[in-house]
Design an enzyme around this catalytic site. Structure first.
Site, mmCIF file in Angstrom:
data_model
loop_
_atom_site.group_PDB
_atom_site.id
_atom_site.type_symbol
_atom_site.label_atom_id
_atom_site.label_comp_id
_atom_site.label_asym_id
_atom_site.label_seq_id
_atom_site.Cartn_x
_atom_site.Cartn_y
_atom_site.Cartn_z
ATOM 1 N N ARG A 97 0.830 -1.223 0.000
ATOM 2 C CA ARG A 97 0.000 0.000 0.000
ATOM 3 C C ARG A 97 0.860 1.266 0.000
ATOM 4 O O ARG A 97 0.447 2.297 -0.519
ATOM 5 C CB ARG A 97 -0.932 -0.043 1.220
ATOM 6 N N ILE A 123 -7.809 7.546 -0.680
ATOM 7 C CA ILE A 123 -7.709 6.086 -0.695
ATOM 8 C C ILE A 123 -8.427 5.614 0.583
ATOM 9 O O ILE A 123 -8.222 6.181 1.653
ATOM 10 C CB ILE A 123 -6.225 5.654 -0.733
ATOM 11 N N SER A 124 -9.304 4.617 0.448
ATOM 12 C CA SER A 124 -10.078 4.169 1.614
ATOM 13 C C SER A 124 -9.173 3.486 2.640
ATOM 14 O O SER A 124 -8.098 3.007 2.319
ATOM 15 C CB SER A 124 -11.142 3.158 1.190
ATOM 16 N N LYS A 125 -9.663 3.424 3.874
ATOM 17 C CA LYS A 125 -8.975 2.679 4.932
ATOM 18 C C LYS A 125 -8.800 1.234 4.508
ATOM 19 O O LYS A 125 -9.722 0.668 3.893
ATOM 20 C CB LYS A 125 -9.867 2.583 6.174
#
Ligand code: SAH
Length: 277
Positions: A97, A123-125
């Site tokens: 990530r 960007i999502s968790k």
């Protein structure tokens, strides 16, 4: 948008569950991928703890020589938070990530937090990415077939999806992010990820029917073309404004006779917008 030369000739006849689903095999024989590459290993049949054995990948990101231990901790936390699908846990442990965020944010890449990716998008968790892909894959005994992602953003979720689906079609409406995702994904060399610049509200009919559709942006309602482009038995997972006026995760499964709709927990996603910018 430049279609891949082989597209759509490469498409298998159906967008449903992959034929090889019952007996997962590694997609690539290479057990030690190059830096930045995702190893397409079949998930372990047993405990997610085994994911710590993911091969070390050298990185030069400020995270030290081996970021796999940090990811293994993130995966352990995801499992504690209730993520169970071994395919999802494996994928979350594989994809680096930190390669998708700005260098100033690399230190936070494996924290359970959403992060800015430019042009006002996020960007999502990790927890939300894992949860949504788990919902998308519900009941899938192995790899999903073709999947459509709306909102490529930085390309992180597309990379995770590439580990759990045979083909990933990901569409982004912002040229700047589409280009960024292309650049971010290049070192991973993922032949099954196809990035497209376009308005995801129209879906991507050429790839339909899909074994799953996942949206990373939330609208007032689910565009009906998304439902048309789903295969029977497949699911759509999307943040959507519900009757309460709040955004929640909505899962819609297409059946032979109609649609089953479930409204789950509240979420906060960037808005789904029409057109290209
Ligand atoms: N999955 C992404 C998350 C990106 S945030 C990642 O891993 O980084 C959601 C993205 O949806 C934003 O980049 C936004 O520009 C995009 N988006 C919003 N409406 C869209 C539409 N109609 N078609 C395609 N992309 C859209």
């Amino acid at each position: 948008m430049k279609p891949r030369p082989s597209f759509p000739a490469k498409l298998p006849p159906s967008g449903g569950r992959s034929a090889a689903t019952s007996n997962p095999q590694p997609l690539q024989a290479n057990p030690r991928p190059a830096a930045g590459q995702v190893a397409h290993k079949a998930p372990p049949s047993a405990a997610p703890g085994r994911l710590a054995a993911v091969p070390a990948m050298p990185v030069s990101s400020g995270l030290g020589l081996d970021s796999s231990a940090v990811r293994a901790r993130m995966v352990a936390k995801l499992a504690e938070q209730g993520v169970q699908d071994p395919w999802v846990l494996q994928a979350m442990g594989q994809v680096e990530r930190h390669r998708f965020v700005e260098s100033a944010l690399v230190g936070q890449a494996y924290e359970d937090t959403s992060l800015p990716i430019g042009l006002g998008q996020t960007i999502s968790k990790p927890n939300v990415v894992a949860r949504m892909i788990e919902l998308l894959r519900q009941d899938a005994p192995g790899k999903l077939g073709r999947v459509l992602e709306i909102g490529t953003g930085c390309g992180y979720q597309a990379a995770v999806l590439s580990c759990v689906a045979t083909e990933v079609y990901s569409i982004e409406r912002l040229r700047g992010l589409h280009e960024k995702a292309k650049k971010n994904l290049l070192p991973f060399r993922l032949p099954n990820v196809h990035l497209m610049l376009g308005d995801g509200m129209l879906g991507f009919p050429k790839g339909a029917p899909y074994a799953g559709i996942i949206s990373a942006a939330g609208g007032e309602d689910v565009p009906s073309v998304w439902l048309e482009q789903l295969a029977v038995g497949a699911r759509l997972v999307a943040p959507t404004v519900t009757a309460t006026g709040q955004q929640a995760l909505v899962v819609i499964r297409k059946t032979a006779t109609g649609f089953d709709r479930q409204v789950l927990e509240a979420v906060h996603f960037v808005p789904l917008k029409s057109g290209i910018a």
